[in-house]
Design an enzyme around this catalytic site. Sequence first.
Site, PDB file in Angstrom:
ATOM      1  CB  VAL A  97      -1.554   2.316  -1.443  1.00  0.00           C
ATOM      2  CG1 VAL A  97      -2.912   1.679  -1.177  1.00  0.00           C
ATOM      3  CG2 VAL A  97      -0.452   1.272  -1.335  1.00  0.00           C
ATOM      4  N   GLY A 335       1.264   7.859   4.042  1.00  0.00           N
ATOM      5  CA  GLY A 335       1.248   6.490   4.544  1.00  0.00           C
ATOM      6  C   GLY A 335       0.746   5.533   3.477  1.00  0.00           C
ATOM      7  CD  GLU A 336      -3.354   5.375   1.281  1.00  0.00           C
ATOM      8  OE1 GLU A 336      -3.076   5.055   0.087  1.00  0.00           O
ATOM      9  OE2 GLU A 336      -4.299   6.121   1.569  1.00  0.00           O
ATOM     10  N   GLY A 337       1.865   3.005   2.278  1.00  0.00           N
ATOM     11  CA  GLY A 337       2.895   2.352   1.486  1.00  0.00           C
ATOM     12  C   GLY A 337       3.260   3.141   0.247  1.00  0.00           C
TER      13      GLY A 337
END
Length: 368
Positions: A97, A335-337
């Site tokens: 990210v 995930g994480e953005g």
Amino acid sequence: MLETTIAAIGPLDGPAMTAARDLQARLTKPAGSLGALEELSVRLAGLAGACPPPLPEPAAVAIFAGDHGVHAQRVTPWPQEVTAQMIGNFLAGGAVVNAFARQAGASVTVVDVGVAAPLPFPPTDAAPADVSAPTGTTLAPPRLLDANVRRGTRDMTVTAALTRDEARAAVEVGIRVAGELLDAGAGVLLTGDMGIANTTPAAALIAAFTGVDPAEATGRGTGVDDETYRRKVGVVRAALDRHRPDPADPLGVLAAVGGLEHAALTGLILGAAARRVPVLLDGVIAVSAALAAAALAPDAVGAMVAGHRSAEPGATVALRHLGLDPLVDLGLRLGEGTGALLALPVVTGAVRVLHEVATFDAAGVSEK
């Protein structure tokens, strides 16, 4: 705070959307040639109540982190302490990210909303740095906010993961973070998450809000083997059978089977919608929270942009329920953005067309 935020969320502005469609029809390109980007630009004009809408920049990523009591049911091979360890990696700038955020010129804020162990990193108590610095300038380092509601959720197969008060508190953490980031100049918010075992409550939320069978909502998360996957589906089913969450009571659903990061993301989405600013959704954790936000305030969907289609099957179920089409489909499941950040230039491009492309009249170009 929750009630006033929900009350501030309204429908998209019809005249602004009509103006955006009219402008798209006059630009120097064949009508409809930009496909989904045209309708996205129209929707963002409706959100802003202006044509053209503001450019969705600068961007701010909010990564909400929490742990999960259901981890005890062996739904993932990853140890719970990885949640805190990855927060250290985010703050050091070493995660995926961070790399994508640097590429996009986006700020990164990490929020401890429910990590099980006290973090060994000092929180950043000051207000967020001005995120509206010109593109190309040095970004402020990632910052950490301490907004821990409780040290991880309870095991949802044994009891409710959260009390209603805890679920509300976590939602309101997300609302406050949205407000802080927008007050600091952000023009678009991006959802991020971190929490070992958090795809299990995400699957439970998706099944609860959409009514699909748990097997349809549950994926392999970090890549679990067949035995762990079967156990994970059974865990989701057992939690739903125990609590029978009512989708008409979204706060109750979050309390019964949600996670603290899911609840906080729900608040972030609501906070963005109340300020009529787009929120770019990442993967399955974000879209499970988006279901809760839409149940609390149906017009909040107008602020949501689906960044990508997660490889988790529940993400497709949730997006279908929300009526959102993802901008990219790369088989991501991190995930994480990360997926939201990769989609950000697409969103910016959709709006930039309305700002910068000449009309046929202005350019002296003949129409068909």
